[in-house]
Write a protein that holds these residues in place. Structure first.
Motif, mmCIF file in Angstrom:
data_model
loop_
_atom_site.group_PDB
_atom_site.id
_atom_site.type_symbol
_atom_site.label_atom_id
_atom_site.label_comp_id
_atom_site.label_asym_id
_atom_site.label_seq_id
_atom_site.Cartn_x
_atom_site.Cartn_y
_atom_site.Cartn_z
ATOM 1 N N TYR A 161 -2.421 5.268 -7.154
ATOM 2 C CA TYR A 161 -1.270 5.015 -6.282
ATOM 3 C C TYR A 161 -0.349 6.241 -6.247
ATOM 4 C CZ TYR A 161 2.084 1.900 -3.942
ATOM 5 O OH TYR A 161 2.914 1.296 -3.037
ATOM 6 N N LEU A 162 -0.104 6.825 -7.402
ATOM 7 C CA LEU A 162 0.730 8.030 -7.457
ATOM 8 C C LEU A 162 0.063 9.178 -6.710
ATOM 9 C CD1 LEU A 162 1.917 7.850 -11.172
ATOM 10 C CD2 LEU A 162 3.231 7.236 -9.132
ATOM 11 N N PRO A 192 0.820 -1.207 0.000
ATOM 12 C CA PRO A 192 0.000 0.000 0.000
ATOM 13 C C PRO A 192 0.858 1.262 0.000
ATOM 14 C CG PRO A 192 -0.841 -1.582 1.585
ATOM 15 C CD PRO A 192 0.479 -2.116 1.122
ATOM 16 N N ALA A 193 0.375 2.279 -0.720
ATOM 17 C CA ALA A 193 1.155 3.507 -0.882
ATOM 18 C C ALA A 193 1.494 4.150 0.454
ATOM 19 C CB ALA A 193 0.382 4.485 -1.763
ATOM 20 N N GLU A 194 0.568 4.155 1.381
ATOM 21 C CA GLU A 194 0.806 4.795 2.666
ATOM 22 C C GLU A 194 1.926 4.088 3.439
ATOM 23 O OE1 GLU A 194 -3.112 5.665 1.069
ATOM 24 O OE2 GLU A 194 -2.098 3.770 1.506
ATOM 25 N N GLU A 195 1.936 2.752 3.370
ATOM 26 C CA GLU A 195 2.996 1.996 4.050
ATOM 27 C C GLU A 195 4.341 2.241 3.389
ATOM 28 O OE1 GLU A 195 2.071 -2.114 4.383
ATOM 29 O OE2 GLU A 195 0.155 -1.773 5.395
ATOM 30 N N VAL A 196 4.352 2.300 2.070
ATOM 31 C CA VAL A 196 5.603 2.565 1.354
ATOM 32 C C VAL A 196 6.140 3.939 1.716
ATOM 33 C CG1 VAL A 196 6.575 2.968 -0.940
ATOM 34 C CG2 VAL A 196 5.114 0.986 -0.543
ATOM 35 N N ASP A 232 1.610 11.239 -3.513
ATOM 36 C CA ASP A 232 1.668 12.705 -3.467
ATOM 37 C C ASP A 232 1.019 13.247 -2.194
ATOM 38 O OD1 ASP A 232 2.954 12.925 -5.908
ATOM 39 O OD2 ASP A 232 1.108 13.212 -7.056
ATOM 40 N N ALA A 233 -0.014 12.554 -1.720
ATOM 41 C CA ALA A 233 -0.766 13.022 -0.558
ATOM 42 C C ALA A 233 -0.182 12.558 0.765
ATOM 43 C CB ALA A 233 -2.222 12.552 -0.665
#
Length: 296
Positions: free
Chosen positions: A125-126, A81-85, A130-131
């Protein structure tokens, strides 16, 4: 491409699926740390961690080195997940974080049960990167882009593209699609073996998996390869287009074809007959460093 980006990646990198510290024991992690320290001393520009690594795998290599760029090649957006990355990247020491580049890919339908609308999933995901707080912005990410839409997205939202299992002809097409300024850093698989039959056997052992994945086969069908080229693990024509087979000078010549086609950086993946080519081929990495001394 901007000169500062070129300096970050260098001309020649090493791509390896054996650099996952999370997939081995303490002895394996020690061997990886020693190997990447030597690759840095050999003056390679970038370490590409192959096979959908985690942010933690990358953080370990950043910690084990001092100057070399470390990139994921490629982290699957479905597995991480993006937040974990973003949180994992934020945990890298701030003084070293600039050396990290997040390579992202959408993987393949046969390998991902939730695979759907890959382009839209990558855009989302991008957006999430960004957020994030702190964000992982365009200057610290690349895409495993093969087709026109994903190449355009790579130009618009990232440093550029890191295509895998491609020909020099695809590199020329990708450069046109990306424009003159985006990073283009293809992977090139290498078999340092002057016995042609044995080298092709090693290459086919690696290629067998990828010929089962439609993203790769579709990309190869576009320029004129046929289903016949996929039979038996790959025709000689296909192997000659996708791999650098032979001695170090042959590898250098094949790499030059990719540079002439518009690549800024080439990530060399060394394949060996032992252990399915999955180990740490230090002797081959040293030999290539000698052959590419003026590029490193």
């Amino acid at each position: 491409m901007a000169s500062e980006t070129h300096g970050t990646f260098g001309r020649i990198g090493i791509w390896s699926g054996a650099l996952h510290g999370s997939r081995t024991d303490d002895a394996g992690r020690h061997a990886i740390a020693e190997a990447v320290a030597e690759l840095e001393e050999l003056k390679y520009g970038t370490l590409w961690i192959g096979g959908s690594p985690s942010a933690a795998d990358a953080a370990a290599l950043v910690a084990a080195t001092r100057t070399i760029t470390v990139a994921t090649g490629i982290l699957s957006i479905w597995d991480h997940p993006a937040e974990e990355v973003a949180a994992g990247i934020a945990a890298i020491d701030a003084s070293a974080r600039e050396r990290f580049v997040l390579g992202l890919g959408v993987s393949h339908g046969p390998m991902v049960p939730q695979y759907t609308k890959p382009y839209s999933a990558m855009v989302a995901y991008l957006d999430a990167l960004d957020a994030a707080a702190p964000p992982v912005g365009p200057g610290h990410r690349v895409l495993a882009a093969l087709g026109p839409k994903m190449l355009r997205l790579a130009t618009d939202r990232t440093l550029g593209a890191h295509p895998y299992l491609v020909t020099a002809e695809h590199t020329a097409e990708a450069r046109t699609a990306l424009g003159p300024d985006a990073l283009l850093a293809p992977e090139l698989s290498v078999v340092l073996d002057t016995d042609a039959d044995r080298a092709r056997t090693t290459a086919r052992a690696m290629l067998a998996l990828y010929l089962q994945l439609p993203n790769y086969t579709a990309n190869l069908l576009r320029p004129g390869f046929t289903e016949d080229d996929f039979a038996g693990g790959g025709s000689i024509r296909l192997l000659d287009a996708l791999f650098a087979l032979g001695d170090a000078e042959r590898v250098r010549a094949r790499t030059r074809e990719f540079f002439d086609a518009g690549a800024d950086h080439v990530a060399l993946q060394v394949l060996t007959a032992d252990e399915g080519g999955s180990g740490l081929p230090l002797a081959e990495w040293r030999e290539l460093a000698g052959a590419f001394a003026d590029e490193l």
